[in-house]
Design a protein around this motif. Sequence first.
Motif, PDB file in Angstrom:
ATOM      1  N   ASN A 148      -4.666   3.391  -9.108  1.00  0.00           N
ATOM      2  CA  ASN A 148      -4.464   3.578  -7.854  1.00  0.00           C
ATOM      3  C   ASN A 148      -3.552   4.795  -7.934  1.00  0.00           C
ATOM      4  O   ASN A 148      -2.333   4.787  -7.946  1.00  0.00           O
ATOM      5  CB  ASN A 148      -3.839   2.447  -7.288  1.00  0.00           C
ATOM      6  CG  ASN A 148      -3.531   2.974  -5.672  1.00  0.00           C
ATOM      7  OD1 ASN A 148      -4.155   3.913  -5.304  1.00  0.00           O
ATOM      8  ND2 ASN A 148      -2.888   2.074  -5.009  1.00  0.00           N
ATOM      9  N   ASP A 151      -0.263   4.958  -5.945  1.00  0.00           N
ATOM     10  CA  ASP A 151       0.995   4.150  -6.492  1.00  0.00           C
ATOM     11  C   ASP A 151       1.881   5.202  -7.664  1.00  0.00           C
ATOM     12  O   ASP A 151       1.426   5.427  -8.587  1.00  0.00           O
ATOM     13  CB  ASP A 151       0.611   2.854  -7.276  1.00  0.00           C
ATOM     14  CG  ASP A 151       1.468   1.907  -7.926  1.00  0.00           C
ATOM     15  OD1 ASP A 151       2.674   2.498  -7.939  1.00  0.00           O
ATOM     16  OD2 ASP A 151       1.098   1.055  -8.487  1.00  0.00           O
ATOM     17  N   SER A 153       4.050   4.723  -9.209  1.00  0.00           N
ATOM     18  CA  SER A 153       4.614   3.930 -10.361  1.00  0.00           C
ATOM     19  C   SER A 153       3.524   4.130 -11.836  1.00  0.00           C
ATOM     20  O   SER A 153       4.057   3.917 -12.966  1.00  0.00           O
ATOM     21  CB  SER A 153       4.909   2.638 -10.496  1.00  0.00           C
ATOM     22  OG  SER A 153       3.711   1.846 -10.246  1.00  0.00           O
ATOM     23  N   GLN A 154       2.281   4.576 -11.501  1.00  0.00           N
ATOM     24  CA  GLN A 154       1.148   4.996 -12.175  1.00  0.00           C
ATOM     25  C   GLN A 154       1.484   6.109 -12.802  1.00  0.00           C
ATOM     26  O   GLN A 154       0.587   6.560 -13.741  1.00  0.00           O
ATOM     27  CB  GLN A 154      -0.045   4.637 -11.641  1.00  0.00           C
ATOM     28  CG  GLN A 154      -0.428   3.001 -11.196  1.00  0.00           C
ATOM     29  CD  GLN A 154      -1.750   2.893 -11.089  1.00  0.00           C
ATOM     30  OE1 GLN A 154      -2.571   3.613 -11.129  1.00  0.00           O
ATOM     31  NE2 GLN A 154      -1.723   1.471 -10.587  1.00  0.00           N
TER      32      GLN A 154
END
Length: 205
Positions: A148, A151, A153-154
Motif C-alpha cells: 500500500n 502507507d 512506513s512501507q
Amino acid sequence: MIYQMSSFKQLSVNKRSGSEVFHSGNEDLGFNLLSFWQWSSSDVVSNTTRGILAEYIVGRALDCIKDDDVRDEWGAYDLMTQSGVRVEVKSAAYIQSWHQSKLSKINFVVPKTFGWNRETNKLDTEKKRQADVYVFALLLHKDKKSINPLDISQWEFYVLPTKVLDQKERRQHSITLASLKKLSASVLFVDLYQAVEKSAVNADT
C-alpha cells in the motif's frame, strides 16, 4: 482570424476540485473530473503513478507543496523547497502491478537532460542534472497482498547532492540500490526535510 503571439503564452493552471462535470455545451453528461482521476490513477503501484505519488510524498515531507499548487509535469526538476533547493525525485519498487516471477531489481535512472523553460518554450544548451539534490524513494514492501503506497512506513528514502552523481567515474545513466547504499544511508519520511537541507549545504561545499 489573426492570432497575436500573446495568445500562445503558457496556460495558467488552477487547481481543480474533482467536481467539475464533463459537458457538451450546456448539457451535463453525468460524469465528472473525479471519476476520470479514479479511472486513470487508482493503480498507485504502477510505475508512472507511483513516480508521481513519490514526488507528492516527498513534497509533503519537505513542506513545499501548497494547497493551491498544481504539479508541473514538464518542469526541469520536480520540487523546490522554501529555501530554494531544487529537488529531483526518483522512485523504484520491488512489487509491480503486473504478474511477477520474482521481485524487481532496484535501479534508479538518473540521466543528464536539457532543461526546458515553460515560459519561453526553449531548451537549455547544456545537458546536465537540473536539481541540486536527488531523493530516491524506494517502495520497500515485498508482499503483494498487503502493499500500500499510501502507507509511508512501507517506503524508505535516500538523499544525495547532485554533485555526488556527477563525480562518479562513469557518469552513469542509472544507479543501483547497492551503489546508492554506499553513498547514502536511508532516512525516514519525518527526517527528509533535514536530510535535503543538509545535502544542499554539502552540494555547495
